[in-house]
Design an enzyme around this catalytic site. Structure first.
Site, PDB file in Angstrom:
ATOM      1  N   GLU A   1       0.802  -1.238   0.000  1.00 26.48           N
ATOM      2  CA  GLU A   1       0.000   0.000   0.000  1.00 26.48           C
ATOM      3  C   GLU A   1       0.832   1.285   0.000  1.00 26.48           C
ATOM      4  O   GLU A   1       0.610   2.186   0.806  1.00 26.48           O
ATOM      5  CB  GLU A   1      -0.966  -0.009   1.190  1.00 26.48           C
ATOM      6  CG  GLU A   1      -1.890  -1.208   1.178  1.00 26.48           C
ATOM      7  CD  GLU A   1      -2.782  -1.311   2.418  1.00 26.48           C
ATOM      8  OE1 GLU A   1      -2.740  -0.391   3.268  1.00 26.48           O
ATOM      9  OE2 GLU A   1      -3.517  -2.301   2.526  1.00 26.48           O
TER      10      GLU A   1
ATOM     11  N   GLU B   1      -6.171 -10.867  -1.018  1.00 28.43           N
ATOM     12  CA  GLU B   1      -6.916 -10.639   0.230  1.00 28.43           C
ATOM     13  C   GLU B   1      -8.419 -10.593  -0.056  1.00 28.43           C
ATOM     14  O   GLU B   1      -9.117  -9.674   0.358  1.00 28.43           O
ATOM     15  CB  GLU B   1      -6.466  -9.331   0.892  1.00 28.43           C
ATOM     16  CG  GLU B   1      -4.969  -9.260   1.155  1.00 28.43           C
ATOM     17  CD  GLU B   1      -4.527  -7.985   1.864  1.00 28.43           C
ATOM     18  OE1 GLU B   1      -5.384  -7.338   2.533  1.00 28.43           O
ATOM     19  OE2 GLU B   1      -3.337  -7.628   1.765  1.00 28.43           O
TER      20      GLU B   1
END
Length: 367
Positions: free
Chosen positions: A165, A272
């Site tokens: 991220e 995820e």
């Protein structure tokens, strides 16, 4: 007389045996065949994995993991904060338990995550006086951390989410404004991959992010990955987190993202996956008065249709898609139960709160 009685007894036993054999055969034919797991349905496509914690490694949950999945990802146990809480102390117990469980049950392991701006211990960025450390000190600490963790699991962890991220949420910005970036500039990205590759040259190294299908963020992620590839940085894949919803991404957005990232010669993994029954929100907030968290038949049907579409697309890209990992095992527990709205129950997975397959599961395995 005696011989006649023996013959009758023998015939009776034979008849009884035949009836028993017949009834056993009948019972056997009525029993359903053992259910196949997701890993079996997708054996010819890609591995299917799941994120776990140490609490998942026993009882019914462990049995479900072994039956359904071919790989595991530590949900939190390998993040920097939990595994390296103090400069001179590592906490290995939870990560070791997950890796040992995987090895005992012939499951692969994805490591998650070596560098992230969240769940990072405060000591990392400060000197003894509490002042920000220099770039050189921070990069040395990063090198020590990555080398130690990756070396411990070398040969046991086949892939790592190296950087997590790093792209800003704001479309007008490029990299996220974090202490990593403020102290090191873009070098923290490059060095993280170099340190991981030096520690385990066989491991597959991923950049991992969310909203990777939204056009404006997709372009910035692509720009970052192209920059790293052009600089010969050892990045091998991109992780599309897949924290999706009933509203997004569209099929066109998903296909475009996979194709664009794969065009760089990168592996693509869904790392995820969950499908929230609520629209996307980023900021944490309280549950509103009257806000329902009921899992209605309509929501169940919408979710099943969304999962069906996602996996149809995944199958179409089996040449570049090298793994799909769900984030948590069942609706009994999901990180989305507390984020972004504390106390609002979510139902984002393929197995319900009793760990039974949902409609979405049937849509995923029917093809």
């Amino acid at each position: 007389m005696k011989s006649t009685r023996i013959l009758k007894q023998t015939a009776h036993r034979a008849l009884l045996g035949g009836l028993l054999i017949g009834s056993t055969t009948l019972l056997s034919s009525q029993r359903p065949a053992p259910d196949k797991g997701l890993k079996d349905y997708y054996r010819d496509y890609f591995p299917v994995g799941v994120a776990v914690g140490p609490q998942s490694l026993q009882g019914e949950e462990a049995a479900l993991i072994k039956a359904q999945f071919s790989s595991v990802t530590p949900e939190n146990a390998m993040k920097m904060g939990p595994i390296h809480p103090e400069e001179n102390r590592y906490y290995w117990q939870d990560a070791d338990a997950i890796v040992n469980f995987a090895q005992a049950n012939k499951l692969r392991v994805r490591g998650h995550a070596l560098l992230w701006h969240e769940q990072t211990p405060a000591w990392l960025f400060k000197d003894a006086q509490g002042k920000p450390v220099s770039k050189e000190v921070l990069l040395k600490r990063l090198q020590d951390h990555i080398t130690t963790v990756v070396n411990r699991y070398k040969g046991k962890v086949y892939a790592w989410d190296v950087v997590n991220e790093a792209i800003a949420d704001n479309p007008q910005e490029f990299l996220r404004d974090t202490e990593w970036y403020r102290i090191c500039g873009e070098d923290f990205l490059v060095k993280a991959f170099e340190y991981a590759h030096a520690a385990d040259p066989q491991a597959v190294l991923f950049y991992n992010d969310y909203n990777t299908e939204r056009p404006e963020k997709r372009e910035r992620i692509y720009r970052l990955l192209k920059k790293l590839k052009d600089a010969k940085v050892p990045v091998h894949g991109v992780g599309l987190q897949g924290h999706w919803s009933l509203q997004e991404p569209t099929e066109a957005e998903l296909r475009k993202a996979i194709e664009q990232y794969a065009s760089l010669g990168l592996q693509v993994q869904i790392t995820e996956l969950d499908v929230s029954i609520y629209p996307w929100e980023k900021a944490r907030r309280a549950k509103r008065p009257g806000e329902s968290d009921a899992y209605t038949p309509a929501l169940e049907q919408q979710q099943a249709a969304q999962y069906k579409m996602f996996f149809r697309v995944f199958r179409d890209y089996k040449q570049v898609l090298t793994g799909v990992t769900f984030w948590n095992v069942s609706d009994k527990y999901s990180w989305l139960d507390t984020y972004p709205v504390a106390g609002r129950k979510n139902y984002p997975l393929l197995f319900d709160q009793n760990m039974k397959p949902k409609k979405a599961f049937q849509e995923v395995v029917t093809f």
